[in-house]
Design a protein around this motif. Structure first.
Motif, mmCIF file in Angstrom:
data_model
loop_
_atom_site.group_PDB
_atom_site.id
_atom_site.type_symbol
_atom_site.label_atom_id
_atom_site.label_comp_id
_atom_site.label_asym_id
_atom_site.label_seq_id
_atom_site.Cartn_x
_atom_site.Cartn_y
_atom_site.Cartn_z
ATOM 1 N N ALA A 30 0.837 -1.211 0.000
ATOM 2 C CA ALA A 30 0.000 0.000 0.000
ATOM 3 C C ALA A 30 0.870 1.258 0.000
ATOM 4 O O ALA A 30 0.592 2.220 -0.731
ATOM 5 N N THR A 31 1.935 1.239 0.807
ATOM 6 C CA THR A 31 2.815 2.408 0.872
ATOM 7 C C THR A 31 3.508 2.653 -0.469
ATOM 8 O O THR A 31 3.616 3.797 -0.925
ATOM 9 N N ASP A 32 3.956 1.576 -1.110
ATOM 10 C CA ASP A 32 4.592 1.712 -2.431
ATOM 11 C C ASP A 32 3.625 2.340 -3.437
ATOM 12 O O ASP A 32 4.007 3.183 -4.242
ATOM 13 N N TRP A 33 2.374 1.916 -3.347
ATOM 14 C CA TRP A 33 1.390 2.466 -4.286
ATOM 15 C C TRP A 33 1.210 3.965 -4.036
ATOM 16 O O TRP A 33 1.185 4.765 -4.970
ATOM 17 N N VAL A 34 1.113 4.330 -2.754
ATOM 18 C CA VAL A 34 0.931 5.755 -2.425
ATOM 19 C C VAL A 34 2.143 6.549 -2.905
ATOM 20 O O VAL A 34 1.997 7.590 -3.564
ATOM 21 N N ASN A 35 3.359 6.047 -2.604
ATOM 22 C CA ASN A 35 4.577 6.780 -2.976
ATOM 23 C C ASN A 35 4.779 6.837 -4.486
ATOM 24 O O ASN A 35 4.997 7.901 -5.063
ATOM 25 N N GLY A 63 8.217 16.747 0.750
ATOM 26 C CA GLY A 63 8.390 16.573 2.192
ATOM 27 C C GLY A 63 7.182 15.958 2.865
ATOM 28 O O GLY A 63 7.271 14.910 3.501
ATOM 29 N N VAL A 64 6.020 16.604 2.690
ATOM 30 C CA VAL A 64 4.804 16.096 3.344
ATOM 31 C C VAL A 64 4.437 14.731 2.763
ATOM 32 O O VAL A 64 4.053 13.804 3.484
ATOM 33 N N GLY A 65 4.609 14.596 1.436
ATOM 34 C CA GLY A 65 4.291 13.324 0.766
ATOM 35 C C GLY A 65 5.157 12.192 1.284
ATOM 36 O O GLY A 65 4.687 11.064 1.450
ATOM 37 N N ALA A 66 6.429 12.486 1.543
ATOM 38 C CA ALA A 66 7.327 11.440 2.034
ATOM 39 C C ALA A 66 6.837 10.904 3.382
ATOM 40 O O ALA A 66 6.955 9.719 3.669
ATOM 41 N N VAL A 67 6.263 11.795 4.192
ATOM 42 C CA VAL A 67 5.739 11.367 5.498
ATOM 43 C C VAL A 67 4.399 10.651 5.328
ATOM 44 O O VAL A 67 4.178 9.563 5.849
ATOM 45 N N LEU A 68 3.506 11.278 4.545
ATOM 46 C CA LEU A 68 2.164 10.696 4.382
ATOM 47 C C LEU A 68 2.206 9.353 3.654
ATOM 48 O O LEU A 68 1.315 8.528 3.811
ATOM 49 N N GLY A 69 3.256 9.136 2.882
ATOM 50 C CA GLY A 69 3.394 7.878 2.147
ATOM 51 C C GLY A 69 3.395 6.673 3.074
ATOM 52 O O GLY A 69 3.016 5.571 2.678
ATOM 53 N N PHE A 70 3.798 6.886 4.330
ATOM 54 C CA PHE A 70 3.872 5.762 5.268
ATOM 55 C C PHE A 70 2.558 5.510 6.003
ATOM 56 O O PHE A 70 2.472 4.615 6.831
ATOM 57 N N LEU A 71 1.561 6.329 5.682
ATOM 58 C CA LEU A 71 0.285 6.208 6.388
ATOM 59 C C LEU A 71 -0.336 4.803 6.287
ATOM 60 O O LEU A 71 -0.822 4.278 7.293
ATOM 61 N N PRO A 72 -0.331 4.164 5.106
ATOM 62 C CA PRO A 72 -0.936 2.823 5.036
ATOM 63 C C PRO A 72 -0.269 1.818 5.980
ATOM 64 O O PRO A 72 -0.950 1.031 6.637
ATOM 65 N N GLN A 73 1.065 1.881 6.064
ATOM 66 C CA GLN A 73 1.767 0.961 6.967
ATOM 67 C C GLN A 73 1.364 1.226 8.415
ATOM 68 O O GLN A 73 1.119 0.311 9.190
ATOM 69 N N GLU A 122 10.846 12.809 -6.087
ATOM 70 C CA GLU A 122 11.229 12.931 -7.495
ATOM 71 C C GLU A 122 11.721 11.598 -8.040
ATOM 72 O O GLU A 122 11.449 11.228 -9.156
ATOM 73 N N VAL A 123 12.447 10.903 -7.169
ATOM 74 C CA VAL A 123 12.946 9.598 -7.573
ATOM 75 C C VAL A 123 11.775 8.663 -7.842
ATOM 76 O O VAL A 123 11.726 7.953 -8.828
ATOM 77 N N ALA A 124 10.801 8.743 -6.911
ATOM 78 C CA ALA A 124 9.642 7.870 -7.042
ATOM 79 C C ALA A 124 8.856 8.162 -8.311
ATOM 80 O O ALA A 124 8.135 7.306 -8.816
ATOM 81 N N GLU A 125 9.032 9.375 -8.833
ATOM 82 C CA GLU A 125 8.316 9.779 -10.042
ATOM 83 C C GLU A 125 8.627 8.852 -11.213
ATOM 84 O O GLU A 125 7.807 8.630 -12.091
ATOM 85 N N ASP A 126 9.829 8.305 -11.226
ATOM 86 C CA ASP A 126 10.203 7.403 -12.305
ATOM 87 C C ASP A 126 9.508 6.052 -12.193
ATOM 88 O O ASP A 126 9.698 5.177 -13.009
ATOM 89 N N GLY A 127 8.731 5.889 -11.155
ATOM 90 C CA GLY A 127 8.041 4.620 -10.965
ATOM 91 C C GLY A 127 8.887 3.606 -10.220
ATOM 92 O O GLY A 127 8.486 2.484 -10.001
#
Lengths: 659, 47
Positions: free
Chosen positions: A294-299, A335-345, A582-587
């Motif tokens: 779930a976290t990977d999908w969000v990120n 910044g905020v996205g990096a933190v919120l990305g862990f919300l599912p976990q 930005e890194v995650a942007e590449d999928g």
């Protein structure tokens, strides 16, 4: 109208309180959840205030909870007391009932857990109980919200009435209590005070005449002579004898035998391995497997492919400057996205822990760990604050109020924040994901190190003067196992998830913008590369301090500093500085920049230092509030930081030999 | 056009910042939630 809710620990007070007020108070299936009184308005009538008192076994003034409860009852003059009683354990619960009746405020007894009583095949005659105690008894099930209307109707009906008198004690005692009552003049709650005076209560809270004191002293001696026992034992025996007598006519035990899960779960040899396995599964599911998907999908998808490109396109289409687009995408969303990305976990972890708490399993772990904790100078009771601290250290630190021994309480306050709270979990997940390929051992090892740090601190602190004390016995009633209630579990999970999201939208949001500005401008307010920025200059000053620990870069130093405001800030800071979004942007979640800045060993040392060092400002405030003395609070902060530094230093330098 | 867009975006961020700072000032940094709070109002405010 004021109603007080009183009862034994873990009798269901808070569940009933939530049911009657529609409130959201924390309900735990272990004793000592309510450490302070809580107030709420009745759902059925907003003019009525309901006060949830801490769980108490008696009105003796020995524990903080007892003092809070009895001070409220005596000083605030509630109109009615609802005495909630665990009907599966009637005999012990009725002890408090006999004392509450003495006060003279109308009492309605709520027989809770009647659904379990019926299931056990046990019979309780309500009429006989009413006759014996001279007050209404109402059958309820707080968990299933049954019997609330009947309960409130009884409460309304007794308000303002004179409570019926019942002779609980032997005629010798009754005569002497009456004699002492007569010396108290116009005082309110005369019978209560007379009994307390006879029981030699040193914290009565009222001024009494010399005549009364002399009478009490004389009567006490006479009674001790008649019964050949000390006065406290005489009263306790009399109460229990009365309860026993009343139980004969109104209670028949069920004969249905049910399987007791404790035969396996609390087995002498199996209990600890089962607990370790259960906790491993919890973290494996939430941090390593399902939660990670779930976290990977969000990120990757939500933030990387939808939100960032969407924001970039939108801002570019209205003609926004490039630097401003960078601020929004790299600073705010990164910044905020990096933190919120862990919300599912986190949500999954909270959910699984709530299941375990509500089932009654976690309370047993306190007993399980008592033997181990005791060897290290702590008591099993310290486990409950530590357990609550896995959600947030602040309520964890507050929960230490249930510990009677002052030195044990202080030690628990100082060490609770060693346990990773939910704010530290994103840091664990980030290091685990970036540096160890999401290995399943990283998260459990962080919790294991937290427990070991608590134990070592117990050993160290116990040897110092302020924390030296006699061992206090650990007595806690084990709650019954029950099926976790869906609404409780979801309420707990939601409450924690909401807090996390609110924090990301406020503290982390502000911090990310400040960090982005500081990391993109120099002191001449020119836009520069981050290595020449103000933040780099500030970080470079403190970086040498962390060099012996393996992470002497300005980025890591700044992240550690920002973590003092809120631990999630560490992830947010890396999100801004390393552009993980930005890194995650590449999928692909390759965390390339983070991997370049750390070795696996230095990353793990960074993680451990940040887990063990001074907690966030909120937790520090709670430590100061609970300890009361500024000196000890400063000591706590210094101790935690030095302890973290030494542990990480040893870990890094020993680790270098092997890795 | 660029100036207008920049003012608009900076304005939105500034408003959000003010709201966030107000929230932090009112509630403190801690968002420990209502668990353990002596008041049963569920306000989420600092104790």
């Amino acid at each position: 109208m004021k109603i007080a809710l009183a009862g034994n620990p873990n009798s269901g007070k808070t569940t009933l309180f939530n049911g009657l007020t529609g409130s959201n108070q924390y309900v735990g299936n272990w004793p000592g959840v309510t450490v302070e009184k809580k107030e709420g308005k009745l759902l059925a009538d907003k003019s009525i205030t309901l006060t949830d008192l801490p769980g108490i076994y008696s009105l003796s003034p020995y524990t903080n909870e007892e003092i809070v409860a009895r001070n409220y009852l005596i000083n605030e003059h509630p109109d009615v007391i609802i005495n909630i009683v665990d009907a599966t354990n009637l005999e012990r619960n009725l002890y408090l009932t006999t004392q509450l009746r003495e006060i003279g405020i109308p009492v309605v007894v709520a027989l809770n857990m009647m659904d379990v009583v019926r299931k056990q095949g046990t019979f309780i005659c309500v009429k006989s109980l009413e006759e014996a105690y001279g007050c209404p008894f109402v059958e309820i099930s707080a968990l299933r919200s049954e019997g609330f209307t009947d309960l409130l109707n009884k409460v309304y009906s007794v308000k303002g009435t004179e409570p019926q008198k019942r002779l609980i004690f032997d005629h010798h005692i009754e005569e002497h209590v009456n004699e002492l009552e007569n010396t108290l003049g116009d005082l309110n709650y005369k019978r209560y005070y007379a009994v307390r005076l006879l029981e030699n209560d040193q914290r009565l809270g009222i001024e009494v005449s010399k005549e009364t004191l002399e009478t009490a002293e004389r009567v006490r001696k006479e009674l001790e002579g008649i019964f050949d026992d000390d006065i406290e034992s005489i009263f306790a025996t009399e109460r229990y004898e009365y309860i026993e007598k009343s139980m004969k006519t109104c209670h028949k035990c069920g004969l249905k035998k049910t399987f007791n899960p404790d035969t396996i779960l609390m087995n002498k040899y199996l209990a600890l391995p089962i607990f370790a396995f259960v906790m491993f599964c919890v973290y494996y599911i939430s941090v390593t497997t399902i939660g990670t998907i779930a976290t990977d999908w969000v990120n990757d998808t939500l933030i990387g492919e939808i939100i960032i490109p969407g924001a970039q396109n939108l801002l570019a289409s209205i003609g926004t400057s490039e630097w401003l687009i960078a601020l929004i995408t790299d600073g705010v969303i990164g910044g905020v996205g990096a933190v919120l990305g862990f919300l599912p976990q986190l949500a999954l972890l909270f959910f699984l822990l709530s299941l375990l708490e509500d089932s009654g399993y976690m309370a047993r772990i306190a007993f399980l760990l008592d033997k181990i904790f005791r060897k290290f100078g702590l008591s099993g009771k310290s486990f409950i604050p530590i357990l609550i601290g896995t959600g947030c250290s602040v309520p964890g630190i507050m929960a230490s109020r249930t510990i009677e021994s002052e030195s044990d309480r202080k030690m628990t306050v100082i060490t609770t924040s060693f346990m990773p709270c939910s704010a530290k979990l994103p840091v664990i997940a980030m290091i685990s994901g970036a540096m160890f390929g999401g290995a399943s051992w990283v998260a459990p090892s962080a919790y294991f190190i937290g427990i070991v740090a608590i134990l070592i601190s117990g050993l160290v602190l116990k040897k110092t003067k302020p924390f030296k004390s006699e061992e206090a016995p650990f007595i806690m009633e084990l709650p019954a196992y029950h099926m976790p209630k869906a609404s409780n579990v979801f309420k707990h999970t939601w409450e924690r998830v909401r807090s996390f999201a609110v924090k990301a939208g406020t503290v982390i949001f502000v911090a990310c913008i400040v960090i982005w500005l500081l990391s993109n401008f120099n002191f001449a307010f020119e836009m520069v590369d981050s290595n020449e920025s103000m933040l780099a200059d500030i970080g470079s000053v403190i970086a040498p301090v962390f060099k012996p620990l393996g992470f002497g870069t300005w980025e890591a130093s700044v992240a550690t500093l920002t973590g003092l405001a809120a631990k999630e800030n560490i992830v947010g800071t890396f999100g801004v500085l390393y552009g993980t979004a930005e890194v995650a942007e590449d999928g692909m979640e390759i965390w390339a920049n983070l991997q370049q800045a750390f070795t696996p060993l230095s990353a793990y040392c960074f993680l451990i230092f940040n887990l063990l060092c001074a907690p966030c400002i909120g937790a520090l405030g709670a430590i100061k509030r609970e300890i009361g003395k500024g000196k000890i609070a400063v000591f706590a902060l210094t101790y935690q930081t030095i302890f973290a530094y030494i542990v990480t230093f040893i870990m890094y330098n020993v680790g270098k030999v092997f890795f | 056009m660029e100036l207008f867009a920049n003012i608009l975006v900076v304005g939105i961020i500034a408003l959000m910042m003010i709201k966030a700072v107000k929230h932090i000032k009112k509630n403190g940094v801690c968002e420990g939630g209502c668990a353990g709070c002596p008041n049963a109002c569920n306000c989420g405010k600092k104790q």
